[in-house]
Design a protein around this motif. Structure first.
Motif, short mmCIF file in Angstrom:
data_model
loop_
_atom_site.label_atom_id
_atom_site.label_comp_id
_atom_site.label_asym_id
_atom_site.label_seq_id
_atom_site.Cartn_x
_atom_site.Cartn_y
_atom_site.Cartn_z
N ALA A 17 -10.80 50.74 14.36
CA ALA A 17 -10.78 51.91 15.22
C ALA A 17 -9.62 52.84 14.85
O ALA A 17 -9.79 54.07 14.79
CB ALA A 17 -10.66 51.48 16.68
N PHE A 18 -8.44 52.29 14.60
CA PHE A 18 -7.29 53.12 14.24
C PHE A 18 -7.42 53.71 12.84
O PHE A 18 -6.85 54.76 12.56
CB PHE A 18 -6.01 52.30 14.32
N GLU A 51 -12.30 58.37 15.06
CA GLU A 51 -11.52 59.48 15.62
C GLU A 51 -11.72 59.54 17.13
O GLU A 51 -12.84 59.62 17.61
CB GLU A 51 -11.96 60.82 14.98
N LYS A 61 -5.23 58.75 19.56
CA LYS A 61 -5.20 57.61 18.64
C LYS A 61 -3.80 57.36 18.08
O LYS A 61 -3.32 56.23 18.05
CB LYS A 61 -6.19 57.84 17.49
N ASP A 62 -3.13 58.44 17.67
CA ASP A 62 -1.79 58.28 17.10
C ASP A 62 -0.79 57.77 18.14
O ASP A 62 0.05 56.92 17.83
CB ASP A 62 -1.31 59.61 16.52
#
Length: 301
Positions: free
Chosen positions: A119-120, A124, A128-129
């Motif tokens: 997923a990371f 998208e 996420k970051d």
């Protein structure tokens, strides 16, 4: 016609530089060889120092009890210490508990970190970051800091003195997610696009492309995870109260603190050898695979 007296001077100028270069190369080669021998000697010295306690434990575990308290050297060996220790404490139960906890934690960690890393790395979504930064913060927090909060949660859930209570705080590994995410990001995105053209789902892409290509990462993480949980002591000591759920490290500590075995170094060393032998045997059997997995799992970019 040139002066013949200048010929030796010309030859000297012509061959002086190659001679100097050869001397420099020989000097550098000798210096590197000396440095290599020196560093190998230092490494061998550290290895010998590290092996002295281990050799003493192995020797004492097989010595008769009367020989361990003497000052002389004895060549007598016996298996009575191992048999006595195995029968004096339920090390068989401790061994099965430890094996169950280590394998259960590893299986769940492999599943959770694979999903999170993919997923990371490839999915998208909003935040996420920031969410990944929270995972990195967890790596910086020592597990011992969370013992009190984890204990309170398990107490409210009624999972104290259970194998599931020992395993539950370690089902998600931020280190494993970080390590596997870096490996997934190195794989070209064209593999995803080609698989999607063929109609493959994300789960199919993950299981057929990403997981097989990241095998060294999985092996390296499995080694680290099993070693950590096999040798973990503080958390199992706090959570468990009965012999049915104690692990090997806790059982070894309880056995060493017993009044009838506290002064018996042969029994303590035999119990220590029982606890540490499975990991050492596993490393000796799969030494090449272990070293190869760590060499092929470097983190790039």
């Amino acid at each position: 016609m040139g002066n013949p007296l200048k010929l030796p001077l010309l030859l000297n100028r012509k061959y002086r530089k190659p001679l100097v270069d050869n001397r420099t190369l020989r000097y550098e080669s000798t210096r590197r060889r000396i440095l290599q021998i020196l560093w190998n000697g230092i490494g061998f010295g550290f290895a010998v120092v590290w092996m002295i306690p281990f050799i003493w434990v192995v020797r004492t575990a097989f010595l008769p009890k009367e020989s361990t308290i003497g000052t002389g050297w004895s060549w007598g060996l016996t298996f009575d210490n191992l048999i006595h220790v195995w029968q004096a404490a339920p090390f068989g139960q401790f061994f099965m508990n430890t094996l169950l906890v280590c394998s259960g934690v590893l299986v769940v960690q492999l599943v959770t970190m694979t999903m999170a890393a993919y997923a990371f790395a490839r999915v998208e979504f909003a935040g996420k970051d920031f969410l990944f930064m929270l995972f990195l913060v967890q790596i910086m927090v020592p597990p011992d800091v969370l013992i009190f909060s984890n204990y309170q949660v398990l107490n409210e859930m009624g999972l104290l003195d259970t194998k599931l209570g020992i395993m539950l705080p370690y089902f998600a590994s931020s280190f494993g997610v970080f390590l596997l995410r870096q490996s997934f990001k190195q794989l070209p995105k064209e593999l995803d696009e080609a698989a999607r053209v063929e109609g493959a789902s994300r789960l199919h892409i993950l299981s057929r492309i990403y997981v097989p290509l990241s095998r060294p990462i999985y092996v390296s993480f499995a080694i680290v995870s099993v070693s950590f949980h096999w040798n973990d002591f503080l958390w199992p000591l706090i959570v468990t109260n009965s012999e049915d759920n104690r692990l090997l490290t806790v059982g070894l500590a309880m056995f060493a603190k017993a009044t009838e075995s506290g002064a018996q170094w042969s029994d303590v060393c035999a119990a220590t050898l029982i606890v540490s032998a499975p990991l050492m045997i596993g490393f000796l059997l799969f030494q090449r695979q272990v070293i190869g997995s760590f060499m092929n799992s470097g983190i790039k970019g």
